[in-house]
Design a protein around this motif. Structure first.
Motif, PDB file in Angstrom:
ATOM      1  N   GLY A 284       0.806  -1.214   0.000  1.00  0.00           N
ATOM      2  CA  GLY A 284       0.000   0.000   0.000  1.00  0.00           C
ATOM      3  C   GLY A 284       0.840   1.267   0.000  1.00  0.00           C
ATOM      4  O   GLY A 284       0.370   2.332  -0.399  1.00  0.00           O
ATOM      5  N   SER A 285       2.088   1.158   0.430  1.00  0.00           N
ATOM      6  CA  SER A 285       2.944   2.344   0.479  1.00  0.00           C
ATOM      7  C   SER A 285       3.609   2.640  -0.858  1.00  0.00           C
ATOM      8  O   SER A 285       4.209   3.701  -1.034  1.00  0.00           O
ATOM      9  N   LEU A 286       3.498   1.712  -1.814  1.00  0.00           N
ATOM     10  CA  LEU A 286       4.130   1.903  -3.118  1.00  0.00           C
ATOM     11  C   LEU A 286       3.226   2.699  -4.053  1.00  0.00           C
ATOM     12  O   LEU A 286       2.003   2.618  -3.958  1.00  0.00           O
ATOM     13  N   PRO A 287       3.818   3.429  -4.985  1.00  0.00           N
ATOM     14  CA  PRO A 287       2.999   4.151  -5.970  1.00  0.00           C
ATOM     15  C   PRO A 287       2.358   3.156  -6.930  1.00  0.00           C
ATOM     16  O   PRO A 287       2.838   2.024  -7.089  1.00  0.00           O
ATOM     17  N   ALA A 288       1.291   3.575  -7.565  1.00  0.00           N
ATOM     18  CA  ALA A 288       0.622   2.723  -8.547  1.00  0.00           C
ATOM     19  C   ALA A 288       1.600   2.373  -9.658  1.00  0.00           C
ATOM     20  O   ALA A 288       2.407   3.195 -10.090  1.00  0.00           O
ATOM     21  N   VAL A 289       1.556   1.139 -10.118  1.00  0.00           N
ATOM     22  CA  VAL A 289       2.489   0.681 -11.132  1.00  0.00           C
ATOM     23  C   VAL A 289       1.995   1.021 -12.530  1.00  0.00           C
ATOM     24  O   VAL A 289       2.755   1.435 -13.382  1.00  0.00           O
ATOM     25  N   LEU A 290       0.708   0.830 -12.756  1.00  0.00           N
ATOM     26  CA  LEU A 290       0.172   1.070 -14.091  1.00  0.00           C
ATOM     27  C   LEU A 290       0.044   2.565 -14.351  1.00  0.00           C
ATOM     28  O   LEU A 290      -0.481   3.311 -13.544  1.00  0.00           O
ATOM     29  N   VAL A 291       0.539   2.971 -15.479  1.00  0.00           N
ATOM     30  CA  VAL A 291       0.418   4.359 -15.912  1.00  0.00           C
ATOM     31  C   VAL A 291      -0.246   4.371 -17.273  1.00  0.00           C
ATOM     32  O   VAL A 291      -0.377   3.337 -17.920  1.00  0.00           O
ATOM     33  N   GLU A 292      -0.620   5.531 -17.738  1.00  0.00           N
ATOM     34  CA  GLU A 292      -1.384   5.645 -18.976  1.00  0.00           C
ATOM     35  C   GLU A 292      -0.716   4.947 -20.160  1.00  0.00           C
ATOM     36  O   GLU A 292      -1.387   4.349 -20.982  1.00  0.00           O
ATOM     37  N   ASP A 293       0.602   5.001 -20.260  1.00  0.00           N
ATOM     38  CA  ASP A 293       1.264   4.395 -21.406  1.00  0.00           C
ATOM     39  C   ASP A 293       1.674   2.944 -21.157  1.00  0.00           C
ATOM     40  O   ASP A 293       2.395   2.356 -21.943  1.00  0.00           O
ATOM     41  N   ASP A 294       1.183   2.362 -20.080  1.00  0.00           N
ATOM     42  CA  ASP A 294       1.503   0.983 -19.738  1.00  0.00           C
ATOM     43  C   ASP A 294       0.757   0.030 -20.666  1.00  0.00           C
ATOM     44  O   ASP A 294      -0.405   0.226 -20.985  1.00  0.00           O
ATOM     45  N   ASP A 295       1.428  -1.034 -21.094  1.00  0.00           N
ATOM     46  CA  ASP A 295       0.806  -2.010 -21.978  1.00  0.00           C
ATOM     47  C   ASP A 295      -0.401  -2.677 -21.335  1.00  0.00           C
ATOM     48  O   ASP A 295      -1.346  -3.055 -22.022  1.00  0.00           O
ATOM     49  N   GLY A 296      -0.375  -2.850 -20.019  1.00  0.00           N
ATOM     50  CA  GLY A 296      -1.498  -3.481 -19.333  1.00  0.00           C
ATOM     51  C   GLY A 296      -2.775  -2.676 -19.466  1.00  0.00           C
ATOM     52  O   GLY A 296      -3.862  -3.234 -19.676  1.00  0.00           O
ATOM     53  N   ILE A 297      -2.657  -1.362 -19.360  1.00  0.00           N
ATOM     54  CA  ILE A 297      -3.836  -0.501 -19.502  1.00  0.00           C
ATOM     55  C   ILE A 297      -4.335  -0.542 -20.939  1.00  0.00           C
ATOM     56  O   ILE A 297      -5.543  -0.638 -21.188  1.00  0.00           O
TER      57      ILE A 297
END
Length: 69
Positions: free
Chosen positions: A27-40
């Motif tokens: 929970g202390s880590l920043p979100a991994v997925l960002v707009e240019d992430d392949d997962g999104i």
């Protein structure tokens, strides 16, 4: 304390304490997925596909059957 010492101590904790610690650390880590992430991009592609053709999807029961459950 060095990382290895912390890991060793943490692994000696009871399961519930390790789970609590893991959840707090994650929970202390920043979100991994960002707009240019392949997962999104993949999630959006699949969502669009399902919007255009709902029959392309599966029910949860079908997924479980496919996994042999």
């Amino acid at each position: 304390m060095k990382l290895k010492e912390i890991q060793k101590s943490a692994l000696e904790l009871p399961d519930s304490d390790r789970a609590t610690l893991a959840a707090e650390l994650l929970g202390s880590l920043p979100a991994v997925l960002v707009e240019d992430d392949d997962g999104i991009a993949e999630a959006r592609r699949r969502s669009k596909e399902l919007d255009e053709d709902p029959s392309a999807g599966c029910t949860w029961d079908e997924i479980k059957r496919g996994l042999g459950r």
